[in-house]
Structure formats: C-alpha cells, structure tokens
Scaffold this active site. Structure first.
Site, short mmCIF file in Angstrom:
data_model
loop_
_atom_site.label_atom_id
_atom_site.label_comp_id
_atom_site.label_asym_id
_atom_site.label_seq_id
_atom_site.Cartn_x
_atom_site.Cartn_y
_atom_site.Cartn_z
CG ASP A 51 -1.63 7.74 0.33
OD1 ASP A 51 -0.75 8.61 0.79
OD2 ASP A 51 -2.96 7.54 -0.85
CG ASP A 83 -2.63 1.74 6.14
OD1 ASP A 83 -2.59 1.69 5.27
OD2 ASP A 83 -2.88 2.96 7.03
CG ASP A 113 -1.58 1.50 1.14
OD1 ASP A 113 -2.15 2.05 0.54
OD2 ASP A 113 -1.63 1.69 2.74
#
Length: 227
Positions: free
Chosen positions: A18, A178, A16
């Site tokens: 961001d 995240d 991922d």
C-alpha cells in the site's frame, strides 16, 4: 547484478504494498465507511483514511473509530475489526490501482533475474486477492502480510522472514517502500539499500529518514538498480 553503491551482488528486491505498488486508499475508505454506516457513525473522507494507513488493519480500524465517536470496549472493537476485514477482503480492488510504471518495472526486474517479494502490514487474505486482481501476483516469489508473523513493520521480523522465503541474505536485497515503517524495518533487517517512492502514505517527511534515495517515480527503480 551489483549494487552500484556498495558493490554487493543484489539478488532480490522486496516491496511494500500500500502506497508503494498500489494506491489502495479508496477501497480502504469504502470498507471503513460501510462499517461506520452499520454502526450509525459518520463517514471518513479520503485524506483521513490516507493518514490512517500503514500500521495494518487493527490500527486502521482503531483510528477510524477514534475519529468518528471514540473507540468502543475491547470486545466490540475486536468485532468491528473482524467486520471490517470481512467487508474489505470481499472486494479489496474495486477502487484500487497500480501506481504508474509498476507493471512494466516489475517485468523488467524479473526479466533481469531478480527475485521479487512483498512485505506488507495488510492481512494476507486481502493481500493475495489484491495482487491477483491487479494482475501482478505472478511476479512475486514470496509474499508476507501483517498476520504472517507475530510482529509487523517497523519490526524487522517480517522483512527477514520474506528474505528467508526468497532464499537471499539481507546484504543481497534492496527494500522499496513509502514510509517510515518501511525504512525502520528494512534498516533493522540489514538490507543492502533502502529506496523510497516519492508518493504514498508517509506521515513524516521522507527527507528526514535514513534511506539510500528517493525515486523520481516507480519507473526510476530499474535504472537505480542498473537493470
């Protein structure tokens, strides 16, 4: 390289963006507040923007508008999205930074022969510019954004598309993210392992997600993969 848990050959790591590789919340806040200023609305603060991140630019803009006076008619909302993208994509990295350990760890993974890729819900224009500005674009063999396929994470479609571009099967890949969307997308895609960073923009507790481990920090990743 062999997965120490499943004893499968691991050939690729998908990330991922961001909240995993890059802390981009400040730039998203600045772009949001530039749009809001044009609309005559009050600004949003950093904690609010952090809570809005993770579902792509359309959802971010919807949440920003809802929090500052309400969402307008669909046509105006679409105009606001395009204006936000124009503002953000013009300079997506002025206030963004790699998380500690990212640059060195990516170098170590690439040096170990792993194919690296990015799967993000951020639009491709801003994604490519951000990766380039932060000096890590060259580490990735493939990148897919929120506008690369008809669906975004938590759909598995972009994860599967990224792995196809990398030329690896899901059982040969690890996904690092995240939040809950990363876990859902990676699990549905059937990757060998799903690992999470202990920071980022998750909206639910990480311990309750069906992951394969939470890293101590990004620099912990190479050791987890036996690099």
């Amino acid at each position: 390289m062999t997965d120490p848990v499943n004893r499968r050959p691991i050939r690729a790591v998908a990330f991922d963006l961001d909240g995993t590789l890059v802390d981009s919340a400040a730039d998203l806040m600045h772009a949001s507040n530039a749009l809001l200023a044009e609309l005559g609305r009050p600004p949003v603060d950093l904690p609010a923007v952090r809570s809005f991140i993770g579902d792509g630019a359309p959802k971010l803009v919807k949440r920003v508008l809802a929090a500052t006076g309400g969402r307008p008619a669909p046509a105006e909302e679409a105009r606001c999205l395009q204006r936000f993208l124009a503002i953000y994509e013009a300079d997506p990295s002025a206030h963004s930074a790699l998380y500690p350990g990212v640059a060195d760890t990516l170098e170590a993974l690439a040096g170990a022969g792993l194919r690296l890729g990015v799967c993000t819900n951020k639009p491709m224009g801003a994604t490519v510019r951000l990766l380039d500005d932060l000096g890590i674009a060259g580490r990735f063999a493939a990148v897919v954004g929120g506008d690369s396929y008809p669906t975004r994470k938590p759909s598995p479609e972009p994860v599967l598309g990224l792995l196809e571009r990398l030329g690896v099967a899901p059982a040969e890949a690890v996904f690092v993210g995240d939040n809950e969307h990363d876990v859902a997308a990676a699990r549905a895609a059937g990757v060998a392992r799903v690992l999470l960073v202990p920071y980022g923009y998750a909206r639910v507790p990480l311990d309750g997600l069906p992951h394969d481990g939470i890293l101590d920090g990004f620099a912990d990743l190479a050791g987890r993969l036996s690099c």
